[in-house]
Design a protein around this motif. Structure first.
Motif, PDB file in Angstrom:
ATOM      1  N   THR A 108      44.248  39.237  71.461  1.00  0.00           N
ATOM      2  CA  THR A 108      44.312  39.250  69.996  1.00  0.00           C
ATOM      3  C   THR A 108      43.671  40.515  69.438  1.00  0.00           C
ATOM      4  N   ALA A 109      42.586  40.958  70.052  1.00  0.00           N
ATOM      5  CA  ALA A 109      41.939  42.195  69.614  1.00  0.00           C
ATOM      6  C   ALA A 109      42.850  43.386  69.846  1.00  0.00           C
ATOM      7  N   GLY A 110      43.513  43.421  70.994  1.00  0.00           N
ATOM      8  CA  GLY A 110      44.445  44.514  71.271  1.00  0.00           C
ATOM      9  C   GLY A 110      45.608  44.534  70.299  1.00  0.00           C
ATOM     10  N   ALA A 111      46.118  43.369  69.967  1.00  0.00           N
ATOM     11  CA  ALA A 111      47.219  43.293  69.004  1.00  0.00           C
ATOM     12  C   ALA A 111      46.778  43.775  67.628  1.00  0.00           C
ATOM     13  N   ALA A 112      45.539  43.466  67.236  1.00  0.00           N
ATOM     14  CA  ALA A 112      45.029  43.920  65.948  1.00  0.00           C
ATOM     15  C   ALA A 112      44.923  45.438  65.909  1.00  0.00           C
ATOM     16  N   LEU A 113      44.518  46.061  67.023  1.00  0.00           N
ATOM     17  CA  LEU A 113      44.474  47.525  67.082  1.00  0.00           C
ATOM     18  C   LEU A 113      45.861  48.125  66.916  1.00  0.00           C
ATOM     19  N   GLU A 114      46.849  47.511  67.527  1.00  0.00           N
ATOM     20  CA  GLU A 114      48.216  48.008  67.383  1.00  0.00           C
ATOM     21  C   GLU A 114      48.681  47.906  65.935  1.00  0.00           C
ATOM     22  N   ARG A 115      48.354  46.815  65.265  1.00  0.00           N
ATOM     23  CA  ARG A 115      48.725  46.669  63.862  1.00  0.00           C
ATOM     24  C   ARG A 115      48.014  47.702  63.004  1.00  0.00           C
ATOM     25  N   SER A 116      46.772  47.973  63.325  1.00  0.00           N
ATOM     26  CA  SER A 116      46.026  48.977  62.563  1.00  0.00           C
ATOM     27  C   SER A 116      46.653  50.357  62.726  1.00  0.00           C
ATOM     28  N   ASP A 117      47.017  50.705  63.952  1.00  0.00           N
ATOM     29  CA  ASP A 117      47.630  52.016  64.202  1.00  0.00           C
ATOM     30  C   ASP A 117      48.969  52.148  63.482  1.00  0.00           C
ATOM     31  N   ALA A 118      49.685  51.029  63.349  1.00  0.00           N
ATOM     32  CA  ALA A 118      51.020  51.065  62.749  1.00  0.00           C
ATOM     33  C   ALA A 118      51.007  50.837  61.247  1.00  0.00           C
ATOM     34  N   ALA A 119      49.840  50.557  60.677  1.00  0.00           N
ATOM     35  CA  ALA A 119      49.759  50.215  59.253  1.00  0.00           C
ATOM     36  C   ALA A 119      50.234  51.374  58.385  1.00  0.00           C
ATOM     37  N   ALA A 120      50.941  51.021  57.324  1.00  0.00           N
ATOM     38  CA  ALA A 120      51.499  52.044  56.439  1.00  0.00           C
ATOM     39  C   ALA A 120      50.541  52.467  55.339  1.00  0.00           C
ATOM     40  N   ASP A 121      49.462  51.713  55.140  1.00  0.00           N
ATOM     41  CA  ASP A 121      48.536  52.037  54.061  1.00  0.00           C
ATOM     42  C   ASP A 121      47.145  51.544  54.416  1.00  0.00           C
ATOM     43  N   PRO A 122      46.128  51.987  53.682  1.00  0.00           N
ATOM     44  CA  PRO A 122      44.750  51.558  53.973  1.00  0.00           C
ATOM     45  C   PRO A 122      44.552  50.053  53.900  1.00  0.00           C
ATOM     46  N   ALA A 123      45.285  49.375  53.017  1.00  0.00           N
ATOM     47  CA  ALA A 123      45.127  47.931  52.897  1.00  0.00           C
ATOM     48  C   ALA A 123      45.511  47.236  54.202  1.00  0.00           C
ATOM     49  N   GLY A 124      46.669  47.603  54.747  1.00  0.00           N
ATOM     50  CA  GLY A 124      47.100  47.006  56.005  1.00  0.00           C
ATOM     51  C   GLY A 124      46.162  47.347  57.144  1.00  0.00           C
ATOM     52  N   ARG A 125      45.666  48.569  57.143  1.00  0.00           N
ATOM     53  CA  ARG A 125      44.730  48.998  58.185  1.00  0.00           C
ATOM     54  C   ARG A 125      43.425  48.222  58.085  1.00  0.00           C
ATOM     55  N   SER A 126      42.954  48.028  56.869  1.00  0.00           N
ATOM     56  CA  SER A 126      41.705  47.296  56.668  1.00  0.00           C
ATOM     57  C   SER A 126      41.821  45.857  57.151  1.00  0.00           C
ATOM     58  N   LEU A 127      42.924  45.198  56.810  1.00  0.00           N
ATOM     59  CA  LEU A 127      43.108  43.812  57.221  1.00  0.00           C
ATOM     60  C   LEU A 127      43.208  43.698  58.741  1.00  0.00           C
ATOM     61  N   ALA A 128      43.891  44.657  59.384  1.00  0.00           N
ATOM     62  CA  ALA A 128      43.996  44.645  60.842  1.00  0.00           C
ATOM     63  C   ALA A 128      42.641  44.884  61.490  1.00  0.00           C
ATOM     64  N   ASN A 129      41.847  45.772  60.913  1.00  0.00           N
ATOM     65  CA  ASN A 129      40.523  46.046  61.463  1.00  0.00           C
ATOM     66  C   ASN A 129      39.615  44.824  61.357  1.00  0.00           C
ATOM     67  N   ARG A 130      39.743  44.086  60.261  1.00  0.00           N
ATOM     68  CA  ARG A 130      38.971  42.843  60.122  1.00  0.00           C
ATOM     69  C   ARG A 130      39.351  41.867  61.231  1.00  0.00           C
ATOM     70  N   ASP A 131      40.647  41.776  61.501  1.00  0.00           N
ATOM     71  CA  ASP A 131      41.103  40.879  62.560  1.00  0.00           C
ATOM     72  C   ASP A 131      40.592  41.331  63.927  1.00  0.00           C
ATOM     73  N   PHE A 132      40.508  42.647  64.137  1.00  0.00           N
ATOM     74  CA  PHE A 132      39.993  43.164  65.404  1.00  0.00           C
ATOM     75  C   PHE A 132      38.552  42.718  65.618  1.00  0.00           C
ATOM     76  N   HIS A 133      37.721  42.922  64.633  1.00  0.00           N
ATOM     77  CA  HIS A 133      36.317  42.543  64.787  1.00  0.00           C
ATOM     78  C   HIS A 133      36.173  41.043  65.000  1.00  0.00           C
ATOM     79  N   ARG A 134      36.953  40.259  64.282  1.00  0.00           N
ATOM     80  CA  ARG A 134      36.837  38.808  64.444  1.00  0.00           C
ATOM     81  C   ARG A 134      37.300  38.376  65.832  1.00  0.00           C
TER      82      ARG A 134
END
Length: 234
Positions: A108-134
């Motif tokens: 799940t952490a690895g998938a969150a990193l992939e979503r963060s890398d692919a995010a189109a804007d800071p909002a998407g990146r922020s939400l993915a990073n939150r998921d990574f830490h959790r």
């Protein structure tokens, strides 16, 4: 894009998630007034669910309620940022150490990193990073520790959202995330915990140096921005 309220279990929850998302993605700014009547008209609800949602958000540290000024988005300053991140420094690396020691899966952490890398804007990146830490602390095996860290998530996200507006450092943080995950996947519990500690500490010190107020100033008294339509909540 307007939100259809049908998937939300209650009107209060619907308003709560939408306003929270707008705060954490910077669409509602620190110090901005949250006027019940305007929010009620925007969401097509009465003022009662809006009032209850704002009270809940105040309890989570995202909104400030005042008898005279009403509700406003919480202002982030150095003291608030350091208070939140001090607690994270005490709890989160230890939770990750326990996750790694237990041999928990970290897909799940690895998938969150992939979503963060692919995010189109800071909002998407922020939400993915939150998921990574959790995803790093969730399997730690201590439900109370997990709940305490969950209770910090919104305030930590508010700090990072404000910091990124002034210091857009997500590329550095992405590299640090990959290093943390690599050590965790190698089974290096102490190394992963140390890397996570350094990651958290360096972010808050870089964005909110001791003794300095962050440049993102609150909205002046009496000033009020119109509330824009809010995107889907998390």
């Amino acid at each position: 894009m307007d939100i259809a309220p049908s998937p939300i279990p209650s009107r209060t929850q619907y308003v709560l998630e939408a306003v929270k998302h707008a705060i954490l993605t910077g669409r509602l700014r620190p110090g901005q007034a949250l006027v019940e009547a305007e929010l009620a008209a925007q969401f097509g609800v009465s003022k009662t669910p809006v009032r209850e949602a704002l009270k809940t958000l105040a309890g989570r540290g995202l909104v400030v309620m005042s008898e005279y000024k009403g509700a406003t988005v919480r202002t982030v300053d150095t003291a608030m940022a350091h208070s939140v991140y001090d607690v994270r420094l005490l709890l989160e690396p230890e939770a990750l150490r326990r996750t790694v020691t237990a041999g928990a899966a970290l897909e799940t952490a690895g998938a969150a990193l992939e979503r963060s890398d692919a995010a189109a804007d800071p909002a998407g990146r922020s939400l993915a990073n939150r998921d990574f830490h959790r995803a790093l602390y969730l399997p730690c095996g201590n439900p109370l520790l997990t709940r305490m860290l969950d209770e910090l998530r919104d305030q930590a996200a508010l700090v990072s959202a404000i910091a990124w507006q002034a210091v857009p450092s997500w590329e550095r943080e992405a590299r640090e995330h990959r290093e943390i995950l690599a050590r965790a996947l190698d089974g290096d519990a102490d190394g992963a915990a140390s890397a996570l500690h350094d990651h958290i500490a360096s972010f808050v010190q870089r964005a909110f140096p001791d003794g300095e107020r962050h440049p993102a100033a609150p909205v002046a008294d009496g000033e009020r921005h119109p509330t824009a339509p809010i995107a889907d909540g998390e």
